[in-house]
Design a protein around this motif. Structure first.
Motif, mmCIF file in Angstrom:
data_model
loop_
_atom_site.group_PDB
_atom_site.id
_atom_site.type_symbol
_atom_site.label_atom_id
_atom_site.label_comp_id
_atom_site.label_asym_id
_atom_site.label_seq_id
_atom_site.Cartn_x
_atom_site.Cartn_y
_atom_site.Cartn_z
ATOM 1 N N ARG A 1 -6.862 8.927 -17.640
ATOM 2 C CA ARG A 1 -6.542 8.417 -16.195
ATOM 3 C C ARG A 1 -6.356 6.982 -16.135
ATOM 4 O O ARG A 1 -7.183 6.402 -16.019
ATOM 5 N N ASP A 2 -5.195 6.639 -16.341
ATOM 6 C CA ASP A 2 -4.989 4.910 -16.634
ATOM 7 C C ASP A 2 -4.590 4.427 -15.189
ATOM 8 O O ASP A 2 -3.961 3.252 -15.308
ATOM 9 N N LYS A 3 -4.405 5.022 -13.878
ATOM 10 C CA LYS A 3 -3.987 4.427 -12.818
ATOM 11 C C LYS A 3 -5.008 4.483 -11.842
ATOM 12 O O LYS A 3 -5.645 5.793 -11.551
ATOM 13 N N MET A 4 -5.659 3.330 -11.221
ATOM 14 C CA MET A 4 -6.537 3.374 -10.239
ATOM 15 C C MET A 4 -6.146 3.380 -8.885
ATOM 16 O O MET A 4 -5.035 2.392 -8.486
ATOM 17 N N ILE A 5 -6.353 3.973 -7.933
ATOM 18 C CA ILE A 5 -5.947 4.091 -6.416
ATOM 19 C C ILE A 5 -6.910 3.659 -5.407
ATOM 20 O O ILE A 5 -8.022 4.799 -5.777
ATOM 21 N N VAL A 6 -7.008 2.888 -4.833
ATOM 22 C CA VAL A 6 -7.980 2.472 -3.903
ATOM 23 C C VAL A 6 -7.162 2.645 -2.300
ATOM 24 O O VAL A 6 -6.394 2.066 -2.160
ATOM 25 N N THR A 7 -7.761 3.280 -1.429
ATOM 26 C CA THR A 7 -7.488 3.208 -0.080
ATOM 27 C C THR A 7 -8.607 2.942 0.723
ATOM 28 O O THR A 7 -9.715 3.079 0.840
ATOM 29 N N LEU A 8 -7.997 1.564 1.558
ATOM 30 C CA LEU A 8 -8.694 0.899 2.428
ATOM 31 C C LEU A 8 -8.354 1.120 3.780
ATOM 32 O O LEU A 8 -7.009 1.287 4.063
#
Length: 238
Positions: free
Chosen positions: A46-53
């Motif tokens: 899993r090489d994509k990081m997704i952050v929801t703020l």
């Protein structure tokens, strides 16, 4: 009268024989056909990081509330744009009324707006997230497989699946004493590519709450096992 009846019987028999030819041909086409299935798998990072703020606030004046939310989001967007390799996506923005205890009169308004950040550079996005948590809150942190990585893994799995199917087809042909085989049809199915994998946003917020400036958290995205199956039919040649 008897001649007519006899002729009709002959015609009926001939039509019946002709009608049976397609069925006989279909049976011949299906002769020595076998259904086979081969499966292959691969661990994909899993090489994509997704952050929801998000930011959320309330006010009795909806116009002032909207202006406050807009100002906070614009500041966060401006800060995030300075970090290379981070993709910005504005998420949902919702406003809804707050009622009194009797649920009859509107006493104020609450509004929430989201900002979604994506990057393959985990350290950079982690650092940015820690900085943005001074003004925003975290909804969640996710990890997914990037599109380019997914395509590359699918291409590799396709080759492996074809090789595995051919090996199984040859094994079946040898077991039946055939001279060879031909592939009648072949279909591929892939599964295991995850939807974004949510990590505990609350844990990350708690770890950062007492830090100034906020440290970049250590993250481990892990891998997903991706599977591809090859389902097909072969005809064994005698």
């Amino acid at each position: 009268m008897s001649r007519f009846t006899r002729s009709a019987a002959i015609i009926t028999f001939s039509a019946s024989a002709i009608a049976s030819l397609p069925a006989m041909a279909a049976d011949a086409l299906n002769y020595n056909q076998i259904s086979l299935r081969a499966e292959v798998s691969q661990e994909v990072a899993r090489d994509k990081m997704i952050v929801t703020l998000y930011t959320e606030s309330q006010n009795s004046d909806p116009a002032k509330l909207a202006a406050e939310i807009t100002t906070t989001m614009n500041q966060a967007l401006g800060q995030a744009r300075e970090v290379k390799g981070v993709t910005l996506r504005q998420g949902s923005r919702n406003s809804y009324p707050i009622y009194d205890s009797k649920n009859q009169k509107i006493t104020g308004w609450r509004e929430r707006a989201e900002l979604r950040l994506e990057s393959a550079d985990f350290p950079a996005l982690s650092k940015l997230t820690g900085e943005l948590l001074n003004t925003l809150k975290m909804d969640n942190m996710d990890f997914a497989i990037a599109d380019a990585t997914r395509k590359a893994s699918e291409d590799a799995l396709l080759k492996d699946a074809v090789a595995a199917f051919k090996a199984r087809a040859q094994l079946a042909t040898d077991a039946l004493g055939g001279k060879g085989y031909k592939i009648v049809n072949l279909n591929f199915n892939t599964n295991g590519y995850p939807m974004p994998y949510a990590r505990g946003g609350m844990m990350m917020k708690a770890a950062m709450a007492d830090s100034a400036p906020a440290p970049a958290p250590e993250v481990e995205a892990g891998t997903s096992q991706v599977n591809m199956s090859a389902d097909g039919v072969i005809e064994v040649l005698q």
